[in-house]
Design a protein around this motif. Structure first.
Motif, PDB file in Angstrom:
ATOM      1  N   PHE A 162       0.866  -1.181   0.000  1.00 40.46           N
ATOM      2  CA  PHE A 162       0.000   0.000   0.000  1.00 40.46           C
ATOM      3  C   PHE A 162       0.901   1.230   0.000  1.00 40.46           C
ATOM      4  O   PHE A 162       1.627   1.479   0.959  1.00 40.46           O
ATOM      5  CB  PHE A 162      -0.909   0.012   1.238  1.00 40.46           C
ATOM      6  N   PHE A 163       0.848   1.997  -1.079  1.00 36.82           N
ATOM      7  CA  PHE A 163       1.719   3.160  -1.246  1.00 36.82           C
ATOM      8  C   PHE A 163       0.850   4.405  -1.212  1.00 36.82           C
ATOM      9  O   PHE A 163       0.103   4.677  -2.159  1.00 36.82           O
ATOM     10  CB  PHE A 163       2.450   3.037  -2.587  1.00 36.82           C
ATOM     11  N   GLY A 164       0.916   5.145  -0.102  1.00 35.10           N
ATOM     12  CA  GLY A 164      -0.006   6.265   0.008  1.00 35.10           C
ATOM     13  C   GLY A 164       0.401   7.314   1.015  1.00 35.10           C
ATOM     14  O   GLY A 164       1.551   7.390   1.458  1.00 35.10           O
TER      15      GLY A 164
ATOM     16  N   THR B 137      -3.404   5.975   4.235  1.00 35.28           N
ATOM     17  CA  THR B 137      -2.769   4.658   4.304  1.00 35.28           C
ATOM     18  C   THR B 137      -2.008   4.497   5.613  1.00 35.28           C
ATOM     19  O   THR B 137      -2.033   3.429   6.235  1.00 35.28           O
ATOM     20  CB  THR B 137      -1.807   4.467   3.109  1.00 35.28           C
ATOM     21  N   ALA B 138      -1.322   5.567   6.036  1.00 32.59           N
ATOM     22  CA  ALA B 138      -0.494   5.505   7.246  1.00 32.59           C
ATOM     23  C   ALA B 138      -1.328   5.407   8.525  1.00 32.59           C
ATOM     24  O   ALA B 138      -0.811   5.037   9.574  1.00 32.59           O
ATOM     25  CB  ALA B 138       0.417   6.726   7.314  1.00 32.59           C
TER      26      ALA B 138
ATOM     27  N   VAL C  19       0.630  -7.898   3.824  1.00 34.01           N
ATOM     28  CA  VAL C  19       0.443  -6.478   3.526  1.00 34.01           C
ATOM     29  C   VAL C  19       1.635  -5.675   4.041  1.00 34.01           C
ATOM     30  O   VAL C  19       2.088  -5.870   5.165  1.00 34.01           O
ATOM     31  CB  VAL C  19      -0.860  -5.963   4.167  1.00 34.01           C
ATOM     32  N   VAL C  20       2.139  -4.786   3.197  1.00 32.47           N
ATOM     33  CA  VAL C  20       3.199  -3.855   3.587  1.00 32.47           C
ATOM     34  C   VAL C  20       2.621  -2.445   3.517  1.00 32.47           C
ATOM     35  O   VAL C  20       2.163  -2.008   2.462  1.00 32.47           O
ATOM     36  CB  VAL C  20       4.419  -3.967   2.648  1.00 32.47           C
ATOM     37  N   ASN C  21       2.617  -1.744   4.651  1.00 31.11           N
ATOM     38  CA  ASN C  21       2.080  -0.386   4.702  1.00 31.11           C
ATOM     39  C   ASN C  21       3.209   0.607   4.443  1.00 31.11           C
ATOM     40  O   ASN C  21       4.080   0.812   5.278  1.00 31.11           O
ATOM     41  CB  ASN C  21       1.440  -0.120   6.069  1.00 31.11           C
ATOM     42  N   SER C  22       3.191   1.223   3.265  1.00 29.56           N
ATOM     43  CA  SER C  22       4.198   2.227   2.898  1.00 29.56           C
ATOM     44  C   SER C  22       3.566   3.607   2.788  1.00 29.56           C
ATOM     45  O   SER C  22       3.836   4.366   1.856  1.00 29.56           O
ATOM     46  CB  SER C  22       4.876   1.842   1.571  1.00 29.56           C
ATOM     47  N   GLY C  23       2.703   3.919   3.751  1.00 25.33           N
ATOM     48  CA  GLY C  23       2.058   5.228   3.772  1.00 25.33           C
ATOM     49  C   GLY C  23       2.831   6.223   4.614  1.00 25.33           C
ATOM     50  O   GLY C  23       3.358   5.861   5.673  1.00 25.33           O
ATOM     51  N   ILE C  24       2.909   7.469   4.153  1.00 20.67           N
ATOM     52  CA  ILE C  24       3.565   8.550   4.896  1.00 20.67           C
ATOM     53  C   ILE C  24       2.630   9.747   4.927  1.00 20.67           C
ATOM     54  O   ILE C  24       2.179  10.226   3.867  1.00 20.67           O
ATOM     55  CB  ILE C  24       4.906   8.955   4.256  1.00 20.67           C
ATOM     56  N   SER C  25       2.346  10.239   6.111  1.00 22.51           N
ATOM     57  CA  SER C  25       1.441  11.385   6.259  1.00 22.51           C
ATOM     58  C   SER C  25       2.005  12.606   5.548  1.00 22.51           C
ATOM     59  O   SER C  25       3.203  12.900   5.627  1.00 22.51           O
ATOM     60  CB  SER C  25       1.220  11.692   7.739  1.00 22.51           C
ATOM     61  N   GLY C  26       1.131  13.322   4.839  1.00 15.23           N
ATOM     62  CA  GLY C  26       1.529  14.533   4.141  1.00 15.23           C
ATOM     63  C   GLY C  26       2.126  14.301   2.770  1.00 15.23           C
ATOM     64  O   GLY C  26       2.496  15.261   2.083  1.00 15.23           O
TER      65      GLY C  26
END
Length: 244
Positions: free
Chosen positions: A67-69, A73-74, A102-109
């Motif tokens: 998940f790239f978001g 996502t984060a 599942v790999v969470n690759s979310g970063i806020s902002g």
């Protein structure tokens, strides 16, 4: 004819010769016995790779969903990142005993521009399924939408180039008409247009039945609550399930 004083020396040399012959004979017998036992060692060691392959089989069959978001996502504002919709998807996958992690690759902002810059690093995760959830921060900041669309296309191209077999899912997004209705409409249309152009799956609107509903969002009225993320997970699952 040996002289009397030479006799002891002759006997000693004779004994040494006999002794050396016995040593050579013993070594020869030892080497022959080693050759005889060699096949047994070879047979016993041949079982080791078989056991190793069996042990490693579950690891090689597990596939990866990245998940790239951004903050959605984060799981911004949640006590536990596992309560964000990617974590809920993992729980659903586990309950169905499906071979996916599942790999969470979310970063806020995160904006699409920042995502474009870090896509190469994220692709080290070797995704089998790639869920792209970016663009909301572009819309909220009034970024030139041609740049937003170009950046998203760059990310899609990067995934396809490195992993042609990877399935891509694009999360559609909408924004309030703060920047004007034309801007909001153009923003909304970016996602279905990219999905059609690249022949990839589309979540029509990730925040469907959550966006704008106060009881499902945190005090900032932007980021979903734990309950809201359950709906995001369901919106995602409807598109992801057929792919799995």
């Amino acid at each position: 004819m040996l002289k009397n004083n030479q006799l002891p020396l002759y006997i000693n040399k004779r004994k040494q010769t006999i002794f050396l012959k016995l040593c050579y004979f013993s070594m020869l017998m030892f080497l022959l016995s080693c050759k005889t036992e060699a096949p047994k060692q070879e047979n016993s060691s041949s079982n080791i790779p078989t056991k190793t392959e069996t042990k490693n089989t579950p690891q090689t069959t597990t596939k990866r969903i990245v998940f790239f978001g951004d903050s959605l996502t984060a799981g911004y504002g949640l006590d536990d990142v596992e309560d964000a919709f990617p974590g809920i998807i993992q729980s659903k996958i586990d309950s169905l005993d499906l071979p996916y992690t599942v790999v969470n690759s979310g970063i806020s902002g995160e904006t699409t521009a920042v995502g474009k810059n870090r896509i190469d690093w994220v692709l080290n995760q070797e995704p089998d399924i790639f869920i792209l959830e970016l663009g909301a921060n572009d819309g909220l900041r009034g970024v030139n939408l041609k740049d937003t669309k170009s950046n998203l296309q760059f990310i899609i191209d990067a995934v396809k180039e490195k992993y042609p077999a990877t399935k891509i899912v694009l999360a559609g997004m909408q924004i309030p008409p703060n920047m004007g209705q034309d801007y909001a409409t153009e923003f909304k249309n970016i996602f279905p247009e990219l999905a059609a152009k690249n022949d990839i799956a589309l979540i029509p609107f990730l925040l469907e039945n959550v966006g704008g509903i106060s009881s499902l969002n945190q005090s900032d009225e932007i980021h979903p609550t734990k309950k809201g993320h359950k709906i995001l997970a369901q919106n995602t699952w409807e598109v992801l399930k057929p792919i799995l």
